[in-house]
Scaffold this active site. Sequence first.
Site, PDB file in Angstrom:
ATOM      1  N   ARG A  21      14.310  21.539  12.658  1.00 28.47           N
ATOM      2  CA  ARG A  21      15.583  21.732  11.967  1.00 28.47           C
ATOM      3  C   ARG A  21      16.321  22.957  12.498  1.00 28.47           C
ATOM      4  NH1 ARG A  21      12.566  20.237   7.375  1.00 28.47           N
ATOM      5  NH2 ARG A  21      12.411  22.401   6.621  1.00 28.47           N
ATOM      6  N   ALA A  40      -1.286  15.038  -0.179  1.00 24.94           N
ATOM      7  CA  ALA A  40      -1.292  15.916  -1.361  1.00 24.94           C
ATOM      8  C   ALA A  40      -2.718  16.329  -1.680  1.00 24.94           C
ATOM      9  CB  ALA A  40      -0.656  15.195  -2.544  1.00 24.94           C
ATOM     10  N   CYS A  42      -3.916  18.910  -3.119  1.00 31.47           N
ATOM     11  CA  CYS A  42      -4.127  19.441  -4.466  1.00 31.47           C
ATOM     12  C   CYS A  42      -4.093  18.345  -5.530  1.00 31.47           C
ATOM     13  CB  CYS A  42      -3.070  20.495  -4.784  1.00 31.47           C
ATOM     14  SG  CYS A  42      -3.133  21.915  -3.669  1.00 31.47           S
TER      15      CYS A  42
END
Length: 860
Positions: A21, A40, A42
């Site tokens: 970016r 994910a 966690c």
Amino acid sequence: MRTLVIGGVAAGTKAAAKLKREDRSAEVILITKSSDISYAGCGLPYYVGGLIETEEELIVNTPKKFEGLTGVRVLTGREAFHLDAEAKYVQARNLANGEEEVYSYDNLILAVGASPIVPDVPGMRLPGVFQMRTPQDAYAMRAYVEEHRVKRAVVVGGGFIGLEIAENLQVRGVSVTVIDMMPQIMPNVLDPEMAAYVKKHLQKSGIRIQTGTALKAVLGENEATGIQTDQGTIQSDLIVVSIGIRPNTAFLKDTGIKMDRGTIVVDEQMRTSLPDVYAAGDCVVVKNRITGMSQWSAMGSSANYEGRTLAQVLTGKDKTYPGVLGTGVVKLPGMNVGRTGLTEAQAREAGYDVETVLAVTDDKAHYYPDSDSFATKMIADRGTHKLLGIQVVGAGAVDKMTDIAATSIAMDARLEDLENLDLAYAPPFSTAIHPIVQAAYILQNKISGEMVSMTPAEYARGKAKGYKVVDVCPNPQIAGAVYVDLSTVNGAIEGLAKDEKILLVCLKGKRSYFLQNRLKAYGYTNTVVLEGAQYFNDVKVEGVKFQVSPEEITRVKALGFLQDKRTSNCFNGRVITRNGKITAEESRVIAEAAEKFGSGEITMTSRLTIEIQKVPYENIEPLREFLANAGLETGGTGSKVRPVVSCKGTTCQYGLIDTFHLSEMIHERFYHGYGQVKLPHKFKIAVGGCPNNCVKPDLNDLGIIGQRVPSVDLEKCRGCKICQVENNCPIGVAKMEDGKLHLDSGQCNHCGRCDGKCPFGAVATEMEGYKVYIGGRWGKKVAHGHALDKIFTSEEEVLDIVEKAILLFREQGITGERFADTIDRIGFENVKKQLLSDELLRRKQENLAAQKHLKGGATC
């Protein structure tokens, strides 16, 4: 400019995406050993628990999707094994074909993460032993729990991940024991007294905790069956090892890169000691934002921040990563825990002149429906009043308390900076004076000397010895204490000398402080407020027998301990025997437990549980731990499915079915499997092997009776003058009429006594199966159950009927009524129709997820 990124979870993907970016012309290649990226991590415990339903929800981005979103080239299944920093290339192995590949770079980002530590003990490779680090770990664990109908688990490791796994296994109806070799759970995260409070809460919630306990071996031959510790054995169907992680940096050991105990050392711009080599995430050691000392903080949050900062540095921006505070939060059963900054021990070690306070405050307006309390430990420097750390426990938004503290510490705030902090207030969210501001006020009062207090840690160490305890609660609460009504104090108090040592104790601490303030004005010189009061501390008066509170009596009843009303603090503990059958070894353990923790006496209940008599209150948790090591549990009370009662089945001369086998299946599937499901009232199940009804199946909420349905072949009937079938029918249903045997099917109880009695074979068994009765009960209001018309011919059919009956009772019963009342209210024909269809099973998940019957009707 080519940037090579090794590692594709948090830090690696964040750095790669941000870099593209910042500079669309940059060539960014990401290689990773896994087939997944950006998952994910966690969220893995919550997939095991079922809160996250599908595997897809754990994957934030697939490699293809990530490439499309960012322009980063992603290569999965590549394991880096060599770095040549001088020639600026990395060698990796393609795990799909075994070929070696070479990747050159201008800049290299090491985001290789960390892997679980696997202890070197026997049995670690047995099926049923798991770690929790990748989606594959979560997929495999959940599948194993479901396929093996796991009912007992041991979690080795009492850190955040271990406790999250424990909570999620408990949600699935698994009985969980957590062990940790350290003397407390969450070491280096919470101070000992905070950890002890959390441990006590977890034990009250049904999760057993054994600290100071080291794993020595996993037991079992073909699969895990338990563990051996330095304290004994614990039986278990599943073992989760969560004792920590180590960085995946072994392949870098000959590169000359600077490391600290296996972690890569980086500067504030994430540079390593090698030219053009950077690192971020769980594999790096950064610094503590308060002390400036090195700190390893393997958190998904810091990994993302580090990766983003690193990407900006690579594109020429003057950015630095300031370090970590060790901020963390964890959800536990009925309690959340948050922390940031330094613990008291860490602050002292860092050289600060430490002062702390333990403040108990409302977490929102006390009149709001779901209000609760925070127990907040605040840590500051006594001289500068600089905020150093906070630890918060409570049912509410501890993350908000933690985040405010983290922000304040990052801004180098003093306690005075919190005094008038303009924080959001409305009754559903907070109190008018925010809880963190209240904690700061209390700590300021302590530092200034306006409040003289004793911390829970000091109280636990015995500092209160020699103090007279004064109870400042709205009503007397503490046995043996001097009670003082705060509202009536307008001068010296009779019976309290102005120079004697007085410990002021109330419910949370506020009233004690108010009384101290008032007593000072009247000349009292030696009063001390107990921080955390009764909310946090187990307060006892020297020489006075401990009185168990009504709330505790109710709580331990739910664990299977009913108060012996002849005593003030003794309980009879119910040991679950599954269906009345235990092994010789279990019997020995129960007998030893009765001698060690109770009066030495044992009784049987009418529900075939064993009661250990007169267990003192303080022995309840030690007893439960002792029994758990042998795979035994206490319970059998509350508005839940109760332990099943069974007769001896085929060992009886009249027995028609294997009641032990069926009742044990019911026990595992419904007593354990529905262990956390609240019902309108208790739900009792009995299994009888024949119509003799020794265990009164038709007087239970659901009764199952073995059946042998006869048929008569009149062509074989010889019309004997003395009919052997008629003579052997115990209820007189079989009769000779008009020279032929007649058997009234409407009156026959299917006892099977006529089978084989006719020498000519006129009577034989047509069907073997089970009759089910629903809506029976005994007690103050006796009701005989209604029999379902159908004879069920398989155990699975019976198990389905049991489950549908429980689901119907939960869904359509009114809190406080028995199943018999529900059936009477909505009609037997209605109930029967529902039980013989599958609609209740189709609504099962929705039914079980509903917040219903949170206050049940069962009293024993």
